[in-house]
Design a protein around this motif. Structure first.
Motif, PDB file in Angstrom:
ATOM      1  N   ALA A   1     -23.427  13.793 -48.890  1.00 24.16           N
ATOM      2  CA  ALA A   1     -24.427  14.429 -49.755  1.00 24.16           C
ATOM      3  C   ALA A   1     -23.816  15.492 -50.656  1.00 24.16           C
TER       4      ALA A   1
ATOM      5  N   THR B   1     -35.589  21.877 -47.451  1.00 27.99           N
ATOM      6  CA  THR B   1     -35.756  22.990 -46.523  1.00 27.99           C
ATOM      7  C   THR B   1     -37.245  23.304 -46.404  1.00 27.99           C
TER       8      THR B   1
ATOM      9  N   GLU C   1     -23.238  23.234 -39.226  1.00 26.11           N
ATOM     10  CA  GLU C   1     -22.365  23.234 -40.399  1.00 26.11           C
ATOM     11  C   GLU C   1     -21.323  24.333 -40.278  1.00 26.11           C
TER      12      GLU C   1
ATOM     13  N   HIS D   1     -20.907  16.903 -46.490  1.00 32.34           N
ATOM     14  CA  HIS D   1     -21.304  17.409 -47.812  1.00 32.34           C
ATOM     15  C   HIS D   1     -20.101  17.363 -48.747  1.00 32.34           C
TER      16      HIS D   1
ATOM     17  N   GLU E   1     -31.795  16.213 -48.645  1.00 31.87           N
ATOM     18  CA  GLU E   1     -31.972  17.314 -47.690  1.00 31.87           C
ATOM     19  C   GLU E   1     -32.878  18.358 -48.320  1.00 31.87           C
TER      20      GLU E   1
ATOM     21  N   GLU F   1     -23.673  18.868 -52.496  1.00 31.27           N
ATOM     22  CA  GLU F   1     -24.242  20.217 -52.445  1.00 31.27           C
ATOM     23  C   GLU F   1     -23.695  20.953 -53.658  1.00 31.27           C
TER      24      GLU F   1
ATOM     25  N   GLY G   1     -32.670  21.292 -43.966  1.00 31.55           N
ATOM     26  CA  GLY G   1     -31.697  22.382 -43.915  1.00 31.55           C
ATOM     27  C   GLY G   1     -32.335  23.667 -43.407  1.00 31.55           C
TER      28      GLY G   1
ATOM     29  N   VAL H   1     -28.416  17.711 -51.554  1.00 36.12           N
ATOM     30  CA  VAL H   1     -29.121  18.867 -51.005  1.00 36.12           C
ATOM     31  C   VAL H   1     -30.072  19.365 -52.093  1.00 36.12           C
ATOM     32  N   HIS H   2     -31.339  19.017 -51.934  1.00 41.96           N
ATOM     33  CA  HIS H   2     -32.362  19.285 -52.953  1.00 41.96           C
ATOM     34  C   HIS H   2     -32.469  20.769 -53.283  1.00 41.96           C
TER      35      HIS H   2
ATOM     36  N   ASP I   1     -18.281  20.375 -44.959  1.00 42.09           N
ATOM     37  CA  ASP I   1     -18.567  20.480 -46.389  1.00 42.09           C
ATOM     38  C   ASP I   1     -17.255  20.680 -47.126  1.00 42.09           C
TER      39      ASP I   1
END
Length: 312
Positions: A274, A48, A156, A219, A46, A276, A73, A14-15, A193
């Motif tokens: 991924a 946004t 989520e 996640h 990911e 997070e 996201g 998650v960038h 997650d």
């Protein structure tokens, strides 16, 4: 089971959490996306909202040429704007729906395959009404997404009493919503997650078994819930093994084992798992990312080891 981590999952990140200065749509978004794309440990990312159209276009080009699987996201959009998809106030609910629709528009601009979002706040009463309103909102959002292409949507699940205090919440409750939404969109699913599970009071096995037929995104991360005065308290996604926190190698290994058991990951399966994770205080993003990669490698080794306690 393959010993090769990357043959059993697509590892993503998650960038906007790893580089939180980009979460509002500004900051060094393109520069930091490039860093991740150039790291061949990752095949998924990911992002946004990106506020400047020219930066969105540049990011899309980088992600495409890098061969990345892209997720979008919408969670930060809803959280930043206090959007509530299950609000009893119709105008507020419509505003939240429009926020997600705007996220869908941007997701298509960057060629995202999937979009994640979250429910609104958990009301003190009439939760059954809130669940119906949430379901109605999601169905409308799904219709909008499908009218523009094949974007897959993912709800989520969050904590319901610690930090975000969301309606969804319990993964069993999420399944109830997903069953209804799939009547109009069979591709709709749930995002689980690891970092939320201690706050949801669920084990990896319980949560993933409940959601096994509906999970379409995973996640991995950590949470700290001991002392509210700690900067990592709540849904802050500190690095694995943060002092006093809930998730480190052993807990991540349990989550991976549960993902294997439900068939979400495994030999030749390329579903996204991924990271997070977010820096705390003066921590550097790149160091937290490197530490996360090492933790995943160690956890996968523990799952795969014939002598590891997690192997049956």
């Amino acid at each position: 089971m393959s010993a090769n981590l990357h043959n059993s999952m697509k590892v993503g990140i998650v960038h906007f959490m790893a580089y939180p200065e980009t979460m509002g749509g500004d900051g060094p978004t393109v520069e930091t996306i490039k860093k991740i794309v150039q790291d061949d440990f990752f095949s998924g990312i990911e992002i946004t909202s990106i506020n400047k159209p020219e930066e969105r276009k540049e990011a899309a080009q980088i992600l495409q040429s890098g061969g990345m699987t892209v997720g979008f996201g919408a969670q930060p959009i809803l959280l930043r704007n206090k959007g509530n998809l299950n609000s009893f106030d119709e105008a507020e609910r419509r505003r939240a729906i429009d926020l997600v629709k705007a996220g869908i528009d941007q997701a298509y601009e960057v060629n995202a395959a999937k979009l994640g979002f979250l429910s609104g706040a958990k009301p003190e009463n009439q939760q059954d009404v809130a669940l119906q309103l949430l379901t109605n909102s999601i169905k409308e959002i799904c219709d909008y997404a499908k009218s523009k292409g094949d974007l897959v949507l993912s709800l989520e699940t969050f904590d319901d009493e610690t930090d975000k205090k969301c309606l969804i919440g319990s993964n069993k409750l999420a399944v109830e919503v997903a069953k209804e939404v799939r009547k109009v969109d069979p591709t709709f699913g749930l995002m689980l997650d690891l970092s939320h599970l201690p706050m949801q009071r669920e084990t990896s096995s319980d949560a993933l078994t409940a959601a096994r037929d509906y999970i379409n995104h995973a996640h991995i991360g950590n949470c700290y819930i001991k002392d509210p005065s700690d900067p990592a308290y709540g849904d802050q996604h500190p690095r694995f093994g943060y002092p006093g926190s809930e998730i480190d190698v052993a807990e991540l290994a349990e989550y991976l084992r549960s993902l294997l058991e439900i068939g979400y990951i495994g030999e030749g399966i390329k579903n996204i798992v991924a990271f997070e994770v977010k820096p705390v205080g003066t921590e550097a993003s790149d160091i937290v990312i490197a530490q996360s990669k090492r933790t995943l490698i160690d956890a996968w080794s523990l799952v795969h080891s014939r002598t590891g306690r997690l192997v049956s």
